[in-house]
Design a protein around this motif. Sequence first.
Motif, PDB file in Angstrom:
ATOM      1  N   ASP A  92      -0.677  -2.402 -12.077  1.00 25.65           N
ATOM      2  CA  ASP A  92      -0.281  -0.997 -12.154  1.00 25.65           C
ATOM      3  C   ASP A  92       0.419  -0.589 -10.867  1.00 25.65           C
ATOM      4  O   ASP A  92       1.281   0.275 -10.859  1.00 25.65           O
ATOM      5  N   LEU A  93      -0.018  -1.207  -9.776  1.00 27.47           N
ATOM      6  CA  LEU A  93       0.572  -0.869  -8.480  1.00 27.47           C
ATOM      7  C   LEU A  93       0.559  -2.113  -7.594  1.00 27.47           C
ATOM      8  O   LEU A  93      -0.450  -2.824  -7.520  1.00 27.47           O
ATOM      9  N   THR A  94       1.699  -2.355  -6.964  1.00 27.38           N
ATOM     10  CA  THR A  94       1.759  -3.425  -5.964  1.00 27.38           C
ATOM     11  C   THR A  94       2.008  -2.787  -4.609  1.00 27.38           C
ATOM     12  O   THR A  94       2.933  -1.982  -4.454  1.00 27.38           O
ATOM     13  N   LEU A  95       1.172  -3.122  -3.658  1.00 24.48           N
ATOM     14  CA  LEU A  95       1.436  -2.710  -2.278  1.00 24.48           C
ATOM     15  C   LEU A  95       2.067  -3.906  -1.597  1.00 24.48           C
ATOM     16  O   LEU A  95       1.402  -4.916  -1.326  1.00 24.48           O
ATOM     17  N   LEU A  96       3.363  -3.807  -1.370  1.00 27.88           N
ATOM     18  CA  LEU A  96       4.112  -4.926  -0.815  1.00 27.88           C
ATOM     19  C   LEU A  96       4.286  -4.745   0.689  1.00 27.88           C
ATOM     20  O   LEU A  96       4.872  -3.758   1.143  1.00 27.88           O
ATOM     21  N   PHE A  97       3.783  -5.682   1.429  1.00 32.47           N
ATOM     22  CA  PHE A  97       3.995  -5.690   2.879  1.00 32.47           C
ATOM     23  C   PHE A  97       5.181  -6.613   3.143  1.00 32.47           C
ATOM     24  O   PHE A  97       5.116  -7.802   2.790  1.00 32.47           O
ATOM     25  N   ASP A 150       3.474  -6.873   9.235  1.00 33.05           N
ATOM     26  CA  ASP A 150       3.249  -5.543   8.663  1.00 33.05           C
ATOM     27  C   ASP A 150       1.889  -5.478   7.977  1.00 33.05           C
ATOM     28  O   ASP A 150       1.154  -4.490   8.115  1.00 33.05           O
ATOM     29  N   CYS A 151       1.589  -6.536   7.233  1.00 33.90           N
ATOM     30  CA  CYS A 151       0.302  -6.576   6.533  1.00 33.90           C
ATOM     31  C   CYS A 151      -0.851  -6.448   7.532  1.00 33.90           C
ATOM     32  O   CYS A 151      -1.767  -5.638   7.347  1.00 33.90           O
ATOM     33  N   CYS A 152      -0.767  -7.244   8.596  1.00 33.74           N
ATOM     34  CA  CYS A 152      -1.859  -7.236   9.576  1.00 33.74           C
ATOM     35  C   CYS A 152      -1.982  -5.870  10.242  1.00 33.74           C
ATOM     36  O   CYS A 152      -3.093  -5.360  10.464  1.00 33.74           O
ATOM     37  N   ARG A 183       5.014  -1.296   7.870  1.00 34.45           N
ATOM     38  CA  ARG A 183       5.715  -1.036   6.620  1.00 34.45           C
ATOM     39  C   ARG A 183       4.880  -1.510   5.429  1.00 34.45           C
ATOM     40  O   ARG A 183       4.364  -2.622   5.446  1.00 34.45           O
ATOM     41  N   VAL A 184       4.811  -0.655   4.423  1.00 31.41           N
ATOM     42  CA  VAL A 184       4.194  -1.047   3.149  1.00 31.41           C
ATOM     43  C   VAL A 184       4.923  -0.305   2.038  1.00 31.41           C
ATOM     44  O   VAL A 184       5.151   0.900   2.128  1.00 31.41           O
ATOM     45  N   LEU A 185       5.328  -1.045   1.023  1.00 32.98           N
ATOM     46  CA  LEU A 185       6.103  -0.453  -0.060  1.00 32.98           C
ATOM     47  C   LEU A 185       5.233  -0.384  -1.316  1.00 32.98           C
ATOM     48  O   LEU A 185       4.837  -1.428  -1.851  1.00 32.98           O
ATOM     49  N   PRO A 186       4.916   0.815  -1.795  1.00 29.92           N
ATOM     50  CA  PRO A 186       4.169   0.915  -3.057  1.00 29.92           C
ATOM     51  C   PRO A 186       5.122   0.754  -4.241  1.00 29.92           C
ATOM     52  O   PRO A 186       6.112   1.486  -4.344  1.00 29.92           O
ATOM     53  N   ILE A 187       4.871  -0.205  -5.094  1.00 35.20           N
ATOM     54  CA  ILE A 187       5.741  -0.468  -6.238  1.00 35.20           C
ATOM     55  C   ILE A 187       4.948  -0.231  -7.520  1.00 35.20           C
ATOM     56  O   ILE A 187       4.085  -1.034  -7.887  1.00 35.20           O
ATOM     57  N   PRO A 188       5.211   0.896  -8.188  1.00 34.81           N
ATOM     58  CA  PRO A 188       4.470   1.170  -9.422  1.00 34.81           C
ATOM     59  C   PRO A 188       4.870   0.184 -10.515  1.00 34.81           C
ATOM     60  O   PRO A 188       6.027  -0.227 -10.585  1.00 34.81           O
ATOM     61  N   GLY A 189       3.921  -0.170 -11.349  1.00 37.71           N
ATOM     62  CA  GLY A 189       4.212  -1.115 -12.437  1.00 37.71           C
ATOM     63  C   GLY A 189       3.511  -0.742 -13.724  1.00 37.71           C
ATOM     64  O   GLY A 189       3.667  -1.423 -14.725  1.00 37.71           O
TER      65      GLY A 189
END
Lengths: 309, 411
Positions: free
Chosen positions: A83-88, A93-95, A104-110
């Motif tokens: 439903d949602l991907t949090l893409l680092f 960025d993830c750390c 940076r983190v990109l929320p990608i709805p799915g």
Amino acid sequence: MRPFLDDLTAAELRVLARIRLAVTARLVAAAASRDPALAELSSRNFRLTLRVPGLPRAVVACLEGRVSAWAGGEAPALRLPADLTLLFPSARDCCRVLDGAPGRVLPIPGGLGAGRALRFFRAAAAAAPRILKSPDTPPAVRAELLLEAAVSALIETAAEDSYVRPRLEHAPDGTVVVDAGENVRRALRKEGTRLQLVPMPGTATGPGAGPKDGVGAEAAVRSGADRPGEGRGNPARTDAVRIDAILAFRDPAAAVAVLSGKKPAVTALGACEASIRGLVPLVQGLFAVLDRASRYLAVQAEKEARHGR
Amino acid sequence: MAADRFARSRGVFERAVRVIPGGIYGTKSPGFLIPGKFPYYIESASGSRIVDADGNVFVDYLCGFGSQIVGYGNPAVERAGSERSARGDLLNQPSPLMVDLAERLVSRIRGMDWTVFAKNGTDATTLAVSLARVHTGKRVVIAAEGAYHGAANWCSSNLFPELAPDRADVAFFRYNDLDGLEALFRWHRGNVACVILTPHHHPAFRPQVLPDPELYPTVLRLCEAEDALFVMDDIRDGFRLHPEGSHVRFGAEPDLVCVAKALANGWPLAALLGTERVRSAADSFFITGTYWMSGAPMAAALACLDEMDRLGGVARMEALGTALKEGLEAAGREAGFGARVSGPAAVPFLTFDEDPDLYLNQRFCGAMADRGFFLHPHHNWFVSLAHTEADIAATVEAAREVFAEMKAGRV
């Protein structure tokens, strides 16, 4: 290993990112049942993916009110859409983001559950450390959360960190039960340099699930299953999963001290706060990974953090 | 209660962890035993008995990891060492005793022509490997998986990537796997400096293994064809399997022999012995250590060699060890356990056929410790000339009780 993110090598950053993904996913899932507000947010289904390009993703899924987590490439849920991907965009960025620093983190709805997933994640990510730090949290709950985090860190460190590989290869293969006391247990299977969660002997549930439902490893030992004529000497042989070693802590507080890296395992053993039964070299192999994982877990995103920023 | 029984040990350990990494490190670490069942600190010892920091007395079958062969505090050995020490131990130059001892060893250890002295077994094995490399002009060392040759980086279990270059030229074969050994020689043809083996295989946490009758002939043949050396690491077995060196018992013909532990009954001394063939490499090699030529351990060693012979030597330890083995195995069988004592009689180790994970070892050895018998659950044991028939009988009797309690699920 250096204690700050900026000083890590690219390879170390990858390891740390894997650890952060897995620990975060498992902690937020574990926190769900510990916080009434989170229970409300997990009343409807959603599926959330945490992703860094080039690394195995972590998944948090809520199905019929039960929140579960998978990481390191395991799990059937990974094949289903999120439903949602949090893409680092990067391991760094993830750390940073998962350590509470800017990044940076990109929320990608799915899917339709994207909003629910995001609300839950934000709340759970804030709740997990709060539960861990609160003096009102029972030691057993803290131990369970820390065991969850420690096991995740162990698995990911073993999978990604070439530093521990020779020592892990040297250790025999087998299944070890980590018993943090108060019925908090996890079973880990070591094969070559790979670690994975396996069901506690006696349970039919999946990896990481239902430790309280499992047959206690110590109880199995004490049950006399290794009496001659009643088994084959090893209590685990009477179960579907053979337990080759048991790392048992005297109480959750002792487990917390060792699993958080605050007390060396060898010291806890000498103080009788922990014990090893069965195949000792198997547990010693895990200690090598635990030492290394503890160093990763201690890495801070920003140098200022040392000064209490 | 076990917790009270070792209160002082644990108190000292609590102090230790503040100033000593791990509290107690290496093979003496509490985690290698069973914390709560065994003492961490030993206060004194005499003959076959040790007394821990809390005053608990044990009949000891670890013997200072094999170093005690004529008994703790053996009067003749202690007198010789102490007298030499009173007249000066560590001096600018060695005492003449060094030559006396070298002559004794060269005449005693079959096939050897010279000797040099050091302190620990690791010194001797590391020096042996270095000499083999210098002598042959080659790098590769072949060893058996799981064998212990010391704590140096080339052979230890400190498998840190930073230390990988130190063991880059060490290749391993499965003990007694003759085809595997031949394959290693083929793979490294032209580069093998030496094979290093212990007389019998004594890995920790596992049953011991005696050499296949074809192992040493194969090693000899392969080493001759490769012009490589054969190093016998006799540090743990030394003087317990054969009075002229454990290689004699198995018909092996090493170029270099390492001894330590029992050589001076616990006084710090190791020796590397070699054949004429390797002498020039030893002549040209810079061999030294501040304490390596101290006289007191050498005096103790000379007395220890005499005492070994006077007290019955290998034959007596073999007889005592055989009685222990037969008694333990029979007691185990009576209770329905597959208890098996592996290895040479004087260097025994008990495991359970039905339990490769050692849960039963831990229960058995823990319960024996409760009764005052120090039997290591994870490391081979040692019989010494200070053990008596009464010790063995008492051990077997206690074991019979323990097996019965294990069967009943009370242990």
